[in-house]
Design a protein around this motif. Sequence first.
Motif, mmCIF file in Angstrom:
data_model
loop_
_atom_site.group_PDB
_atom_site.id
_atom_site.type_symbol
_atom_site.label_atom_id
_atom_site.label_comp_id
_atom_site.label_asym_id
_atom_site.label_seq_id
_atom_site.Cartn_x
_atom_site.Cartn_y
_atom_site.Cartn_z
ATOM 1 N N ARG A 105 0.825 -1.219 0.000
ATOM 2 C CA ARG A 105 0.000 0.000 0.000
ATOM 3 C C ARG A 105 0.857 1.265 0.000
ATOM 4 O O ARG A 105 0.547 2.248 0.665
ATOM 5 N N THR A 106 1.927 1.244 -0.740
ATOM 6 C CA THR A 106 2.823 2.392 -0.770
ATOM 7 C C THR A 106 2.529 3.268 -1.976
ATOM 8 O O THR A 106 1.993 2.818 -2.990
ATOM 9 N N ILE A 107 2.885 4.525 -1.851
ATOM 10 C CA ILE A 107 2.821 5.483 -2.952
ATOM 11 C C ILE A 107 4.048 6.371 -2.836
ATOM 12 O O ILE A 107 4.418 6.795 -1.729
ATOM 13 N N CYS A 108 4.705 6.622 -3.941
ATOM 14 C CA CYS A 108 5.939 7.409 -3.903
ATOM 15 C C CYS A 108 5.639 8.860 -3.525
ATOM 16 O O CYS A 108 4.497 9.319 -3.582
ATOM 17 N N PHE A 109 6.679 9.567 -3.129
ATOM 18 C CA PHE A 109 6.524 10.952 -2.657
ATOM 19 C C PHE A 109 5.893 11.827 -3.734
ATOM 20 O O PHE A 109 4.920 12.540 -3.477
ATOM 21 N N TYR A 110 6.438 11.766 -4.942
ATOM 22 C CA TYR A 110 5.916 12.608 -6.017
ATOM 23 C C TYR A 110 4.547 12.126 -6.495
ATOM 24 O O TYR A 110 3.695 12.929 -6.881
ATOM 25 N N GLY A 111 4.320 10.817 -6.468
ATOM 26 C CA GLY A 111 3.002 10.306 -6.827
ATOM 27 C C GLY A 111 1.944 10.744 -5.850
ATOM 28 O O GLY A 111 0.794 11.014 -6.237
ATOM 29 N N CYS A 112 2.301 10.835 -4.575
ATOM 30 C CA CYS A 112 1.350 11.288 -3.560
ATOM 31 C C CYS A 112 0.927 12.733 -3.819
ATOM 32 O O CYS A 112 -0.267 13.051 -3.793
ATOM 33 N N PHE A 113 1.884 13.596 -4.076
ATOM 34 C CA PHE A 113 1.542 15.003 -4.291
ATOM 35 C C PHE A 113 0.920 15.219 -5.660
ATOM 36 O O PHE A 113 0.152 16.170 -5.853
ATOM 37 N N LEU A 114 1.222 14.355 -6.612
ATOM 38 C CA LEU A 114 0.541 14.447 -7.898
ATOM 39 C C LEU A 114 -0.936 14.076 -7.742
ATOM 40 O O LEU A 114 -1.816 14.739 -8.316
ATOM 41 N N GLN A 115 -1.217 13.027 -6.973
ATOM 42 C CA GLN A 115 -2.607 12.688 -6.686
ATOM 43 C C GLN A 115 -3.287 13.809 -5.913
ATOM 44 O O GLN A 115 -4.458 14.159 -6.173
ATOM 45 N N PHE A 116 -2.591 14.381 -4.949
ATOM 46 C CA PHE A 116 -3.098 15.512 -4.171
ATOM 47 C C PHE A 116 -3.472 16.672 -5.095
ATOM 48 O O PHE A 116 -4.555 17.268 -4.964
ATOM 49 N N TYR A 117 -2.593 16.970 -6.052
ATOM 50 C CA TYR A 117 -2.838 18.085 -6.963
ATOM 51 C C TYR A 117 -4.056 17.838 -7.841
ATOM 52 O O TYR A 117 -4.944 18.697 -7.949
ATOM 53 N N PHE A 118 -4.127 16.686 -8.477
ATOM 54 C CA PHE A 118 -5.247 16.427 -9.384
ATOM 55 C C PHE A 118 -6.564 16.310 -8.630
ATOM 56 O O PHE A 118 -7.609 16.785 -9.104
ATOM 57 N N PHE A 119 -6.544 15.702 -7.455
ATOM 58 C CA PHE A 119 -7.772 15.548 -6.690
ATOM 59 C C PHE A 119 -8.343 16.902 -6.296
ATOM 60 O O PHE A 119 -9.549 17.161 -6.470
#
Length: 393
Positions: A105-119
Motif C-alpha cells: 500500500r505504498t505510494i511514492c513521494f511525487y506520486g502522492c503530491f501528484l494525486q493531491f494536486y489532481f484531486f
Amino acid sequence: MEICYFCSFKKKEYSNVNNCSSSVSEFILLGFPYTWEIQILLFSIFCGTYILTLTGNLCIICAVRWDHRLQTPMYILLANFSFLEICFITSTVPKMLANLLSETRTICFYGCFLQFYFFFSEGTAETLFLSAMAFDRFLAICRPLHYPTVMTAQRCIRIGAGCWVCGFLYFLLPIYLISQLPFCCSNKIDHFLCDPGPLMKLSCVPAPATEIICAIYNSVLIFSTLFFITSSYTLVIRAVLRVPSAEGRHKAFSTCGSHLAVVSLFYGSIMVVYVSPTAGNPAGIQKYVTLFYSVLTPLFNPLIYSLRNKEMKEALRKIFRICSRAFAVGFPLPAAQPPLWCHRPSPCEVLPGRVAPSERSLFLCRSGLPLTQSSRVNACGRRSSLGSLAHSP
C-alpha cells in the motif's frame, strides 16, 4: 552557557529533521485496515461503483454529443461536468482498488503530491462548474429574452475553459507549501488518498501558517461559490413561483431541483472536512466523508440528472436504441431477411450492362438495413442513366 546549550540542541533537532525528510521517499496509505474478506468485499463494491460511474457519465457525454436537441449551453456544461466527474473519481479509486489487494500500500513521494494536486484541482473545477451551471439557469429563467445573446456558444466555451484553467491553478500554492514541509520518518497516512490534513500531521515541525493558508483557500473557495449558487437559485425560485403555468413551473423546478440535489451532496460533505481542517475532526470521520463525496457523489450525479430531466431521458433512450441496433448489425441473426427490392436474380453477378457491387452495399443489403438510392444502384450493379459505371460508396 544555557543559551549555547539551547542553540546546539535546536541545531541538532533540525539536523535530525533534515535527515528524516531526506529518507522519506514514499508514503503508506493505510486505507481501510480490515480483514482480508472485508477488503475483498470493499474491492467488489468500489470496483462496481467505479464502473457504473464511468458508464453513467459517459452516457451523458454521448447523449449531449449525438442529440442535436441537447446542443445548448446547459447541456454542454453538463457534459463538461460529467467528464470532470470521470477524471475526479479516476484520480483516487484505481489506486484505492490496488491498495485493497496489495500488502504494501505504498505510494511514492511525487506520486502522492501528484494525486493531491489532481484531486483538489478537479474538486475546485467542480465547484466552478456548479457555479457556471447555476448562472446559466439564472439567465435562462430570470432573463429569458437576453439569454440567447448573453449565453452564446462562444461564451459557453469560454466559461467552460475558464473553469478548467482556474480549477487547475487555484491550489498550486497550498500544494507547494505542504510539499516543502520536513516529513519525519513516520510515513503512514491514515487515509485512502493523499489528503492535506494527514500529510501535515506527518511533518516534523508545526506548520500553523501553512494550515491557516489552506483553511483560507478552502473557505474562500467553498463559501464564495456556495453563496453565488444559493443566490442564483434563490432568484430562480422567485421567478419560477411567478410563472402562471403549472407545467412551466414543474419543468423549471425539475431542472433546478437536480442541480440543487448535486450541490447539496457535494457541498454538504466537503464543508465537514475542509472548511476548518485544524478543528481536530477524527481521522475516521474525515476518511468516510471523503469517501462519500469522492466516490459516491460522482455515481449519484448521472442518476439525478437523467431521472429528473425529460430531454435527457429521451436522448439516453435514443442512444440505447442506436447501441442495440449496432450490436444487432455487428452480430446479424441468421434469420434476418434483406428488403424485398434486393430479391432479384443474381444481384452480385457481373453481367453485361452491370458492374460488381461494393462490399459495403452487399453487407447493408444482406443485413436488412435501409439504403439510399445510390446504394441500391450500387448493390444491384446497374449503370447510371448517362451510361457511366456506378461508383462504389
